[in-house]
Design a protein around this motif. Structure first.
Motif, short mmCIF file in Angstrom:
data_model
loop_
_atom_site.label_atom_id
_atom_site.label_comp_id
_atom_site.label_asym_id
_atom_site.label_seq_id
_atom_site.Cartn_x
_atom_site.Cartn_y
_atom_site.Cartn_z
N ALA A 107 0.65 -1.18 0.06
CA ALA A 107 -0.19 0.05 -0.05
C ALA A 107 0.76 1.23 -0.07
N GLU A 108 2.17 1.27 0.20
CA GLU A 108 2.91 2.38 0.58
C GLU A 108 4.19 2.38 -0.50
N VAL A 109 4.68 3.55 -0.60
CA VAL A 109 6.02 4.03 -1.57
C VAL A 109 6.81 5.07 -0.57
N THR A 110 8.01 4.74 -0.74
CA THR A 110 9.11 5.82 -0.02
C THR A 110 9.48 6.65 -1.13
N VAL A 111 9.42 7.81 -1.19
CA VAL A 111 9.68 8.98 -2.03
C VAL A 111 11.23 9.44 -1.49
N ARG A 112 11.93 9.45 -2.50
CA ARG A 112 13.20 10.20 -2.48
C ARG A 112 13.25 11.54 -2.74
N LEU A 113 13.54 12.55 -1.93
CA LEU A 113 13.47 14.08 -2.54
C LEU A 113 14.81 14.55 -2.42
N ARG A 114 14.93 15.64 -3.14
CA ARG A 114 16.15 16.60 -3.07
C ARG A 114 15.71 17.92 -2.60
N ILE A 115 16.21 18.23 -1.43
CA ILE A 115 16.06 19.56 -0.91
C ILE A 115 17.30 20.19 -0.84
N GLY A 116 17.58 21.23 -1.76
CA GLY A 116 18.93 21.82 -1.85
C GLY A 116 20.01 20.63 -2.01
N GLU A 117 21.06 20.48 -1.16
CA GLU A 117 22.24 19.50 -1.29
C GLU A 117 21.95 18.45 -0.55
N GLU A 118 20.69 18.34 0.02
CA GLU A 118 20.37 17.20 1.00
C GLU A 118 19.16 16.25 0.56
N VAL A 119 19.07 15.35 1.21
CA VAL A 119 17.78 14.09 0.74
C VAL A 119 16.92 14.04 1.80
N LEU A 120 15.79 13.81 1.42
CA LEU A 120 14.55 13.84 2.62
C LEU A 120 13.77 12.61 2.01
N LEU A 121 13.45 11.51 2.87
CA LEU A 121 12.34 10.75 2.69
C LEU A 121 11.07 11.19 3.22
N ALA A 122 9.98 10.60 2.23
CA ALA A 122 8.77 10.70 2.59
C ALA A 122 8.03 9.30 2.47
N ARG A 123 7.14 8.83 3.26
CA ARG A 123 6.50 7.56 3.21
C ARG A 123 4.89 7.93 3.10
N ILE A 124 4.38 7.51 1.75
CA ILE A 124 3.07 7.87 1.45
C ILE A 124 2.41 6.91 0.80
N THR A 125 0.99 6.97 0.84
CA THR A 125 0.50 5.64 0.06
C THR A 125 0.51 5.68 -1.27
N ARG A 126 0.66 4.47 -1.90
CA ARG A 126 0.64 4.37 -3.65
C ARG A 126 -0.48 5.09 -4.07
N LYS A 127 -1.64 5.30 -3.54
CA LYS A 127 -2.72 5.93 -4.31
C LYS A 127 -2.28 7.52 -4.10
N SER A 128 -1.77 7.88 -2.98
CA SER A 128 -1.29 9.44 -3.06
C SER A 128 -0.35 9.69 -4.07
N ALA A 129 0.57 8.93 -4.35
CA ALA A 129 1.69 8.78 -5.25
C ALA A 129 1.05 8.91 -6.74
N ASP A 130 0.12 8.21 -6.79
CA ASP A 130 -0.61 8.09 -8.23
C ASP A 130 -1.52 9.48 -8.33
N LEU A 131 -2.19 10.03 -7.35
CA LEU A 131 -3.25 11.12 -7.47
C LEU A 131 -2.19 12.28 -7.79
N LEU A 132 -0.84 12.17 -7.30
CA LEU A 132 -0.11 13.46 -7.30
C LEU A 132 0.86 13.32 -8.67
N ALA A 133 0.54 11.98 -9.24
CA ALA A 133 1.53 11.94 -10.52
C ALA A 133 2.86 11.90 -10.34
N LEU A 134 3.29 11.42 -9.46
CA LEU A 134 4.84 11.67 -8.87
C LEU A 134 6.03 10.80 -9.81
N GLU A 135 6.70 11.76 -10.24
CA GLU A 135 7.79 10.73 -10.81
C GLU A 135 9.16 11.65 -10.91
N SER A 136 10.31 10.83 -11.20
CA SER A 136 11.42 11.77 -11.13
C SER A 136 11.48 13.08 -11.88
#
Length: 354
Positions: A310-339
């Motif tokens: 049910a979940e995905v981990t999203v790796r995010l770039r913030i400036g020179e740092e990396v942040l992780l987010a844990r969200i549902t697969r449905k949320s990732a699809d609704l936001l159309a998340l991609e690299s």
């Protein structure tokens, strides 16, 4: 001095090929599940057990195909899971015990400095029976430091301590991390401990060293289990940037952003780590204007990894740092998340590690 180990540990059906290096300063966490072989590696480095392979500290060979330096001749400070203090001696005598065979010329850490670093000034006349679990561990660490080791090995030093004693002892260990100019190898299977104390991480699993690297990078690599497990989190390096006395907040600058966290008694400019659990990060395509979340950060999606059904981990770039987010697969699809997609990360809770 960098430690280099390349060991073949075999015991019955257990097999571990441990090939790694430890930086010459700072704390390296030797991390993995119970039974991964962490203690076996430490004992081999200390010379307590002999397995085929090579152990080298700087230019000194402790073990290879032609030689094996016995444990008592290795410049190692070893802290076992149990405090192992002499019950008939008081704290001062326990600390002085190992100095009897150490010439003055080889003493790199004074006994008084070890006592100061571990906060033992008021405990010197007590016997081990009169110490709490946390106090006994601190005495054990000070005793290991007092013999001026070239490397300090800590084998799950917080085992058996309650939450309050663990936190207190970690604070002392964190002070050591900043003070010591020798490598420290810290064994643990507890995610919270390595995130708090380690600068570098060595990840054991499935009979091998799966990877090594700086702690902030290792925690956020989607190809490693730390980033996709239930305790996934990110560490950001920052500095205190001021305080809001009215609302009892402290500001920290990290990753090109300003974070607001509960007030901490820290001077401006103090270096800190910010620890953010992946489950405490939500994503939106537009910055929220009416929200209780104070820390809303512009970010860019780097990659996604499935985490269960049910979940995905999203790796995010913030400036020179990396942040992780844990969200549902449905949320990732609704936001159309991609690299490469720009988003806003909302950090609901941010912990300050000093």
């Amino acid at each position: 001095m960098t430690l280099r180990a390349d060991l073949e540990i075999r015991r019955g059906d257990f097999r571990l090929d441990a090939n790694f290096s430890v930086p010459g300063a700072g704390v390296s966490g030797l991390f993995g599940p119970s039974g991964a072989g962490k203690t076996s590696v430490l004992r081999a480095i200390a010379g307590l057990d002999r397995h085929p392979g090579v152990v080298r500290l700087g230019g000194t060979v402790w073990q290879d195909a032609e030689c094996f330096v016995p444990a008592h001749e290795r410049a190692v400070g070893y802290v076992f899971q149990e405090s192992s203090l002499f019950p008939h001696l008081d704290v001062r005598a326990n600390l002085e015990f190992g100095l009897k065979r150490l010439p003055e010329a080889k003493r790199r850490v004074s006994l008084s400095r070890a006592i100061e670093l571990l906060g033992l000034e008021k405990l010197l006349d007590r016997t081990p029976a009169g110490l709490s679990g946390g106090e006994a561990r601190r005495v054990s660490i000070a005793r290991a430091l007092a013999v001026s080791p070239a490397i300090l090995l800590l084998d799950e030093p917080l085992t058996g301590l309650d939450a309050a004693r663990r936190s207190e002892t970690l604070s002392y260990l964190d002070s050591l991390r900043r003070e010591l100019e020798i490598p420290v190898l810290y064994v643990s299977h507890v995610h919270d401990e390595v995130a708090r104390i380690a600068d570098h991480l060595i990840l054991l699993g499935e009979g091998i060293v799966q990877s090594t690297g700086p702690i902030d990078e290792m925690l956020t690599r989607l190809d490693l289990p730390l980033a996709t497990g239930p305790d996934a989190e990110s560490l950001l390096q920052g500095r205190v940037a001021g305080h809001d006395e009215r609302y009892d907040l402290t500001f920290v600058d990290a990753a090109g952003c300003r974070f607001a966290v509960p007030h901490r008694e820290l001077a401006d400019g103090t270096p800190v780590r910010l620890r953010i659990a992946a489950r405490d990060v939500s994503l939106t395509l537009q910055p929220a204007t009416e929200t209780s979340i104070l820390n809303v950060l512009p970010a860019t999606v780097e990659a996604l990894a499935n985490t269960g059904a049910a979940e995905v981990t999203v790796r995010l770039r913030i400036g020179e740092e990396v942040l992780l987010a844990r969200i549902t697969r449905k949320s990732a699809d609704l936001l159309a998340l991609e690299s490469g997609k720009p988003v806003f990360a909302q950090a609901k809770s941010v912990a300050v590690l000093t």
